[in-house]
Scaffold this motif. Structure first.
Motif, PDB file in Angstrom:
ATOM      1  N   LEU A  66       0.838  -1.202   0.000  1.00 42.44           N
ATOM      2  CA  LEU A  66       0.000   0.000   0.000  1.00 42.44           C
ATOM      3  C   LEU A  66       0.870   1.249   0.000  1.00 42.44           C
ATOM      4  O   LEU A  66       0.604   2.214  -0.725  1.00 42.44           O
ATOM      5  CB  LEU A  66      -0.910   0.028   1.229  1.00 42.44           C
ATOM      6  CG  LEU A  66      -1.942  -1.088   1.388  1.00 42.44           C
ATOM      7  CD1 LEU A  66      -2.763  -0.850   2.657  1.00 42.44           C
ATOM      8  CD2 LEU A  66      -2.862  -1.151   0.171  1.00 42.44           C
ATOM      9  N   TYR A  67       1.921   1.212   0.818  1.00 41.22           N
ATOM     10  CA  TYR A  67       2.762   2.395   0.975  1.00 41.22           C
ATOM     11  C   TYR A  67       3.676   2.635  -0.221  1.00 41.22           C
ATOM     12  O   TYR A  67       4.327   3.674  -0.301  1.00 41.22           O
ATOM     13  CB  TYR A  67       3.558   2.301   2.272  1.00 41.22           C
ATOM     14  CG  TYR A  67       2.676   2.448   3.497  1.00 41.22           C
ATOM     15  CD1 TYR A  67       1.917   3.597   3.679  1.00 41.22           C
ATOM     16  CD2 TYR A  67       2.602   1.432   4.442  1.00 41.22           C
ATOM     17  CE1 TYR A  67       1.094   3.740   4.789  1.00 41.22           C
ATOM     18  CE2 TYR A  67       1.781   1.567   5.561  1.00 41.22           C
ATOM     19  CZ  TYR A  67       1.037   2.730   5.722  1.00 41.22           C
ATOM     20  OH  TYR A  67       0.217   2.869   6.814  1.00 41.22           O
ATOM     21  N   GLN A  75      -3.021  10.215   2.656  1.00 38.81           N
ATOM     22  CA  GLN A  75      -2.966  10.393   1.204  1.00 38.81           C
ATOM     23  C   GLN A  75      -4.048   9.584   0.505  1.00 38.81           C
ATOM     24  O   GLN A  75      -4.573  10.007  -0.528  1.00 38.81           O
ATOM     25  CB  GLN A  75      -1.592   9.994   0.660  1.00 38.81           C
ATOM     26  CG  GLN A  75      -0.570  11.107   0.697  1.00 38.81           C
ATOM     27  CD  GLN A  75       0.613  10.821  -0.217  1.00 38.81           C
ATOM     28  OE1 GLN A  75       0.681   9.795  -0.908  1.00 38.81           O
ATOM     29  NE2 GLN A  75       1.572  11.731  -0.221  1.00 38.81           N
ATOM     30  N   MET A  76      -4.404   8.440   1.070  1.00 38.46           N
ATOM     31  CA  MET A  76      -5.482   7.643   0.488  1.00 38.46           C
ATOM     32  C   MET A  76      -6.806   8.400   0.595  1.00 38.46           C
ATOM     33  O   MET A  76      -7.590   8.459  -0.361  1.00 38.46           O
ATOM     34  CB  MET A  76      -5.589   6.291   1.197  1.00 38.46           C
ATOM     35  CG  MET A  76      -4.356   5.420   1.070  1.00 38.46           C
ATOM     36  SD  MET A  76      -4.513   3.869   2.019  1.00 38.46           S
ATOM     37  CE  MET A  76      -2.793   3.399   2.181  1.00 38.46           C
ATOM     38  N   PHE A  77      -7.051   8.997   1.757  1.00 38.51           N
ATOM     39  CA  PHE A  77      -8.271   9.775   1.924  1.00 38.51           C
ATOM     40  C   PHE A  77      -8.254  11.017   1.034  1.00 38.51           C
ATOM     41  O   PHE A  77      -9.297  11.428   0.521  1.00 38.51           O
ATOM     42  CB  PHE A  77      -8.474  10.155   3.387  1.00 38.51           C
ATOM     43  CG  PHE A  77      -9.120   9.074   4.197  1.00 38.51           C
ATOM     44  CD1 PHE A  77     -10.475   8.812   4.071  1.00 38.51           C
ATOM     45  CD2 PHE A  77      -8.378   8.302   5.078  1.00 38.51           C
ATOM     46  CE1 PHE A  77     -11.086   7.808   4.804  1.00 38.51           C
ATOM     47  CE2 PHE A  77      -8.977   7.287   5.812  1.00 38.51           C
ATOM     48  CZ  PHE A  77     -10.339   7.040   5.685  1.00 38.51           C
ATOM     49  N   GLU A  78      -7.073  11.595   0.842  1.00 34.94           N
ATOM     50  CA  GLU A  78      -6.982  12.722  -0.086  1.00 34.94           C
ATOM     51  C   GLU A  78      -7.360  12.290  -1.496  1.00 34.94           C
ATOM     52  O   GLU A  78      -7.992  13.054  -2.238  1.00 34.94           O
ATOM     53  CB  GLU A  78      -5.564  13.303  -0.072  1.00 34.94           C
ATOM     54  CG  GLU A  78      -5.284  14.169   1.144  1.00 34.94           C
ATOM     55  CD  GLU A  78      -3.887  14.758   1.142  1.00 34.94           C
ATOM     56  OE1 GLU A  78      -3.736  15.889   1.617  1.00 34.94           O
ATOM     57  OE2 GLU A  78      -2.955  14.077   0.671  1.00 34.94           O
ATOM     58  N   ARG A 138      -6.046  18.153   8.268  1.00 34.78           N
ATOM     59  CA  ARG A 138      -6.094  18.825   6.967  1.00 34.78           C
ATOM     60  C   ARG A 138      -7.166  18.201   6.064  1.00 34.78           C
ATOM     61  O   ARG A 138      -7.674  18.870   5.160  1.00 34.78           O
ATOM     62  CB  ARG A 138      -4.736  18.777   6.283  1.00 34.78           C
ATOM     63  CG  ARG A 138      -4.348  17.437   5.656  1.00 34.78           C
ATOM     64  CD  ARG A 138      -3.070  17.564   4.831  1.00 34.78           C
ATOM     65  NE  ARG A 138      -2.708  16.328   4.182  1.00 34.78           N
ATOM     66  CZ  ARG A 138      -1.945  15.376   4.726  1.00 34.78           C
ATOM     67  NH1 ARG A 138      -1.459  15.551   5.954  1.00 34.78           N
ATOM     68  NH2 ARG A 138      -1.649  14.269   4.067  1.00 34.78           N
ATOM     69  N   LEU A 139      -7.501  16.949   6.313  1.00 31.90           N
ATOM     70  CA  LEU A 139      -8.514  16.288   5.500  1.00 31.90           C
ATOM     71  C   LEU A 139      -9.884  16.911   5.753  1.00 31.90           C
ATOM     72  O   LEU A 139     -10.638  17.186   4.818  1.00 31.90           O
ATOM     73  CB  LEU A 139      -8.542  14.791   5.792  1.00 31.90           C
ATOM     74  CG  LEU A 139      -7.251  14.032   5.486  1.00 31.90           C
ATOM     75  CD1 LEU A 139      -7.333  12.600   5.998  1.00 31.90           C
ATOM     76  CD2 LEU A 139      -6.964  14.051   3.983  1.00 31.90           C
ATOM     77  N   GLN A 140     -10.218  17.131   7.020  1.00 36.03           N
ATOM     78  CA  GLN A 140     -11.490  17.767   7.341  1.00 36.03           C
ATOM     79  C   GLN A 140     -11.513  19.204   6.831  1.00 36.03           C
ATOM     80  O   GLN A 140     -12.539  19.680   6.338  1.00 36.03           O
ATOM     81  CB  GLN A 140     -11.745  17.737   8.844  1.00 36.03           C
ATOM     82  CG  GLN A 140     -13.123  18.276   9.236  1.00 36.03           C
ATOM     83  CD  GLN A 140     -14.251  17.495   8.593  1.00 36.03           C
ATOM     84  OE1 GLN A 140     -14.440  16.308   8.866  1.00 36.03           O
ATOM     85  NE2 GLN A 140     -15.013  18.150   7.716  1.00 36.03           N
TER      86      GLN A 140
END
Length: 214
Positions: A66-67, A75-78, A138-140
């Motif tokens: 994954l990494y 970064q996945m959520f981004e 930062r995601l929120q």
């Protein structure tokens, strides 16, 4: 009559099974697979907190794999947020370009936002922040900016509508309407996500929009 040795001749031997060769994903394909798996996992009840170990297990790969594609889970959520932004704003911009009536622009923009969430339930959990609670702040913040941008686009359309009907305070009126519609979207998305997707975000949508947009 054939002797026993004939039955073991090469022409009668069982064929050797060909070795299974796992196809190597094309460049970028594995990233898409990871994001798709993450979105699917977010559709499951109680999935607000997903570990990279669980995600790797679903894909039958190691966490190290994954990494190689994402430096972190953030970064996945981004990547999911980028998909949400691209999908929704592409549709909203098309509506603004093609629809001359600003009231219809606003109504259709709300509709495509809620319809996108209904078709992508895992994304709805990201949009309302439930999936981001324990992730990087930062995601929120980025998701908040998404809704700020939605509100800004609605405000532009509604300002034109207010001007067209001769409002004495078009800017203030449009700002209030845009704020109300954005809050309505967030409320519908929260109820959808927190009902485990049983309450449709587009329930009574047309009637609701008729009351809110004039």
């Amino acid at each position: 009559m054939s002797d026993a040795s004939d039955s073991a001749s090469p022409s009668m031997a069982a064929p050797t099974a060909a070795p299974v060769v796992r196809k190597r994903p094309k460049p970028g394909e594995r990233r898409v697979q990871i994001l798709h798996a993450l979105a699917q996992m977010l559709e499951q009840p109680g999935s607000e907190r997903i570990t990279t170990a669980a995600l790797a297990g679903r894909l039958d790969v190691s966490e190290a794999a994954l990494y190689r594609h994402f430096a972190s889970k953030a970064q996945m959520f981004e990547g999911l947020i980028e998909f949400i932004e691209s999908s929704v704003f592409t549709l909203v911009n098309q509506i603004v370009e093609r629809e001359p009536d600003p009231r219809v622009q606003a109504a259709h923009s709300v509709a495509v936002l809620l319809q996108f969430a209904e078709k992508n339930p895992g994304m709805a959990r990201v949009m309302v922040g439930d999936a981001l609670v324990l992730e990087h702040e930062r995601l929120q913040a980025r998701m908040n900016q998404f809704f700020d941008r939605i509100e800004s686009l609605l405000r532009q359309s509604l300002r034109l509508a207010a001007d067209a009907r001769g409002s004495l305070a078009p800017t203030a009126e449009a700002a209030a309407q845009a704020s109300m519609l954005t809050s309505y979207c967030l409320g519908r998305l929260q109820r959808f996500a927190r009902s485990d997707f049983k309450r449709s975000p587009v329930e009574h949508l047309d009637a609701s929009l008729q009351m809110m947009i004039h």
